[in-house]
Design an enzyme around this catalytic site. Structure first.
Site, PDB file in Angstrom:
ATOM      1  N   TYR A  14       0.963  -1.342  -0.448  1.00 16.52           N
ATOM      2  CA  TYR A  14      -0.061  -0.451  -0.152  1.00 16.52           C
ATOM      3  C   TYR A  14       0.757   1.405   0.408  1.00 16.52           C
ATOM      4  CZ  TYR A  14      -3.251   3.054   1.716  1.00 16.52           C
ATOM      5  OH  TYR A  14      -4.075   4.820   2.059  1.00 16.52           O
ATOM      6  N   LYS A  51       1.287   3.761  -2.879  1.00 18.99           N
ATOM      7  CA  LYS A  51       1.061   5.391  -2.707  1.00 18.99           C
ATOM      8  C   LYS A  51       1.786   7.179  -3.425  1.00 18.99           C
ATOM      9  CE  LYS A  51      -2.965   6.203  -0.951  1.00 18.99           C
ATOM     10  NZ  LYS A  51      -4.594   6.822  -1.550  1.00 18.99           N
ATOM     11  N   ASN A  71      -3.400   8.335  10.062  1.00 22.50           N
ATOM     12  CA  ASN A  71      -4.594   7.909  10.254  1.00 22.50           C
ATOM     13  C   ASN A  71      -6.085   9.374  10.561  1.00 22.50           C
ATOM     14  OD1 ASN A  71      -2.261   5.459  10.572  1.00 22.50           O
ATOM     15  ND2 ASN A  71      -3.340   3.998  11.383  1.00 22.50           N
ATOM     16  N   THR A  80       1.112  -2.403  21.563  1.00 18.44           N
ATOM     17  CA  THR A  80       1.665  -0.925  21.893  1.00 18.44           C
ATOM     18  C   THR A  80       2.478  -0.326  20.536  1.00 18.44           C
ATOM     19  OG1 THR A  80       4.619  -1.852  21.227  1.00 18.44           O
ATOM     20  CG2 THR A  80       3.744  -2.688  22.997  1.00 18.44           C
TER      21      THR A  80
HETATM   22  O1  GDU Z   1      -8.745  -4.715  14.482  1.00 13.17           O
HETATM   23  C1  GDU Z   1      -7.453  -4.264  14.939  1.00 13.17           C
HETATM   24  C2  GDU Z   1      -7.274  -3.435  13.591  1.00 13.17           C
HETATM   25  C3  GDU Z   1      -5.910  -2.696  13.939  1.00 13.17           C
HETATM   26  N1  GDU Z   1      -5.406  -2.973  14.554  1.00 13.17           N
HETATM   27  C4  GDU Z   1      -4.151  -1.671  15.389  1.00 13.17           C
HETATM   28  O2  GDU Z   1      -4.134  -0.848  15.172  1.00 13.17           O
HETATM   29  C5  GDU Z   1      -3.435   0.111  14.253  1.00 13.17           C
HETATM   30  C6  GDU Z   1      -4.190   0.616  13.091  1.00 13.17           C
HETATM   31  O3  GDU Z   1      -4.932   0.103  12.050  1.00 13.17           O
HETATM   32  P1  GDU Z   1      -5.609   0.488  10.742  1.00 13.17           P
HETATM   33  O4  GDU Z   1      -6.339  -0.527  10.120  1.00 13.17           O
HETATM   34  O5  GDU Z   1      -6.563   1.264  12.171  1.00 13.17           O
HETATM   35  O6  GDU Z   1      -5.257   1.402  10.097  1.00 13.17           O
HETATM   36  P2  GDU Z   1      -3.463   1.747   9.186  1.00 13.17           P
HETATM   37  O7  GDU Z   1      -2.562   2.763  10.334  1.00 13.17           O
HETATM   38  O8  GDU Z   1      -3.143   0.689   9.265  1.00 13.17           O
HETATM   39  O9  GDU Z   1      -3.709   2.677   7.982  1.00 13.17           O
HETATM   40  C7  GDU Z   1      -4.268   3.902   8.099  1.00 13.17           C
HETATM   41  O10 GDU Z   1      -3.812   4.747   8.302  1.00 13.17           O
HETATM   42  C8  GDU Z   1      -2.429   4.596   7.295  1.00 13.17           C
HETATM   43  C9  GDU Z   1      -1.524   6.586   7.730  1.00 13.17           C
HETATM   44  O11 GDU Z   1      -1.649   6.304   8.370  1.00 13.17           O
HETATM   45  C10 GDU Z   1      -3.185   4.704   5.710  1.00 13.17           C
HETATM   46  O12 GDU Z   1      -3.780   6.431   5.598  1.00 13.17           O
HETATM   47  C11 GDU Z   1      -4.188   3.499   6.072  1.00 13.17           C
HETATM   48  O13 GDU Z   1      -5.424   4.005   4.313  1.00 13.17           O
HETATM   49  C12 GDU Z   1      -5.028   3.886   6.826  1.00 13.17           C
HETATM   50  O14 GDU Z   1      -5.831   2.729   7.139  1.00 13.17           O
HETATM   51  C13 GDU Z   1      -2.108  -0.773  13.497  1.00 13.17           C
HETATM   52  O15 GDU Z   1      -1.561  -0.832  14.272  1.00 13.17           O
HETATM   53  C14 GDU Z   1      -3.217  -2.291  13.994  1.00 13.17           C
HETATM   54  O16 GDU Z   1      -2.270  -3.222  14.047  1.00 13.17           O
HETATM   55  C15 GDU Z   1      -5.955  -3.988  15.894  1.00 13.17           C
HETATM   56  O17 GDU Z   1      -4.989  -3.793  16.793  1.00 13.17           O
HETATM   57  N2  GDU Z   1      -6.889  -4.432  15.709  1.00 13.17           N
END
Ligand code: GDU
Length: 317
Positions: A145, A149, A174, A206
């Site tokens: 991803y 980008k 995020n 963490t």
């Molecule tokens: O059930 C879950 C879901 C997520 N997480 C944790 O929560 C954190 C955030 O996860 P998200 O899925 O909310 O978001 P991401 O950090 O993967 O990505 C988001 O932020 C990014 C930019 O920082 C991008 O833009 C992307 O499109 C957007 O989904 C992660 O570390 C993940 O490990 C959990 O522990 N349990």
């Protein structure tokens, strides 16, 4: 000014559409409704000065039709799921790189003067400098991803310099808030609705990142777009994020508290030292000094944005 918002029926896109309509822009939305929904833009559907095209940007003819007569394109259409990279790299390529390429080709010789693109903090990978400034390098994304980008950013820069339009890139932290239908807060709420006794947390909890409410995000995008218009640069990139950051464990605590539950937290342990999935950046906080110099600043910090989002998502179901 007439603008096209790709992905305008999606989470961030529909909030941007609200702000643009309220400011008196003529808005056309192009969305395939794969993740977005007409419900998000229903208040504008019958409005003069608003137009909706349903279509998949992988098809060039659709994109060509959508840019006709437009002055600026806000390109938000994308598949935002970092976690699918190891199973579906092709989908991430198509929905982030290929559709951007189709858009850039459609813009050649068109009326479009500005392209505004929502990139991501994931282009920085595991940054060694935190808070991470825009000129940090070398850029080494650790997810497909993030790579997609960054590829889209690079194509935009090349096309802007070659074909005479101006491009503004936002590298987003995020982004959370009402209408979000994926991500950690959405997942935690759904998991707790299914089982209020226990909450599965991917990784070791963490993971610490910066969260920005969608209202602050849209404010920042429009404020900086105005600033960029006056400055005269061909290409520029801005981080949009928060001054602080928050761990996944703290998010789990806020969600539980707002739902008035006391679940047992069960950590999966995750991969590669406690990451939620392959390519999950464990520590992310962007420097937002450049954006702040234009006069924008976030109204809600990461903790406030998380709590507000939990309340917003809970009030809608
Ligand atoms: O059930 C879950 C879901 C997520 N997480 C944790 O929560 C954190 C955030 O996860 P998200 O899925 O909310 O978001 P991401 O950090 O993967 O990505 C988001 O932020 C990014 C930019 O920082 C991008 O833009 C992307 O499109 C957007 O989904 C992660 O570390 C993940 O490990 C959990 O522990 N349990």
């Amino acid at each position: 000014m007439k603008v096209l918002v790709t992905g305008g029926a999606g989470f961030i896109g529909s909030h941007l559409v609200d702000a643009l309509m309220e400011r008196g822009y003529n808005v056309r939305v192009l969305d395939d409704l794969s993740a977005g929904s007409l419900d998000n833009i229903k208040r504008w559907l019958e409005h003069e000065g608003f137009e909706f095209i349903e279509g998949d940007m992988r098809k060039r003819e659709i994109v060509e039709k959508a840019v006709e007569g437009v002055d600026a394109v806000f390109h938000l259409a994308a598949n935002p799921e970092v976690r699918i990279g190891s199973q579906s790299p092709e989908l991430l390529y198509e929905t982030n790189v290929l559709i951007t390429y189709n858009l850039l080709n459609a813009m050649r010789g068109s009326s479009v003067r500005y392209l505004i693109f929502t990139s991501s903090s994931t282009v920085y990978g595991d940054a060694k400098i935190i808070p991470t400034p825009e000129d940090y390098g070398p850029l080494e994304p650790i997810s497909v991803y993030g790579g997609a980008k960054l590829a889209a950013e690079a194509l935009i820069s090349g096309y802007a310099h070659t074909f005479g339009f101006r491009a503004l890139i936002f590298r987003l932290a995020n982004i959370i808030g009402e209408r979000s239908n994926h991500g950690v807060i959405y997942d935690f709420i759904n998991k707790l609705r299914r089982n209020p006794e226990e909450l599965e947390i991917l990784g070791d909890g963490t993971q610490r990142k910066s969260y920005l409410h969608v209202s602050d995000t849209v404010d920042g995008m429009l404020h900086i777009f105005e600033h960029f218009g006056k400055e005269g640069k061909t290409y520029d990139a801005y981080n949009l994020g928060n001054n602080d950051w928050i761990t996944v464990r703290e998010i789990a605590e806020i969600v539980s508290e707002e739902m008035k539950l006391t679940p047992v937290f069960r950590f999966t342990g995750g991969v590669d030292g406690g990451r939620g999935w392959k390519g999950d950046v464990k520590f992310m906080r962007l420097s937002i000094e450049k954006a702040k110099k234009t006069g924008w600043k976030p109204k809600l910090n990461s903790y406030e944005a998380v709590r507000r989002t939990v309340k917003e998502l809970l009030s809608h179901r």
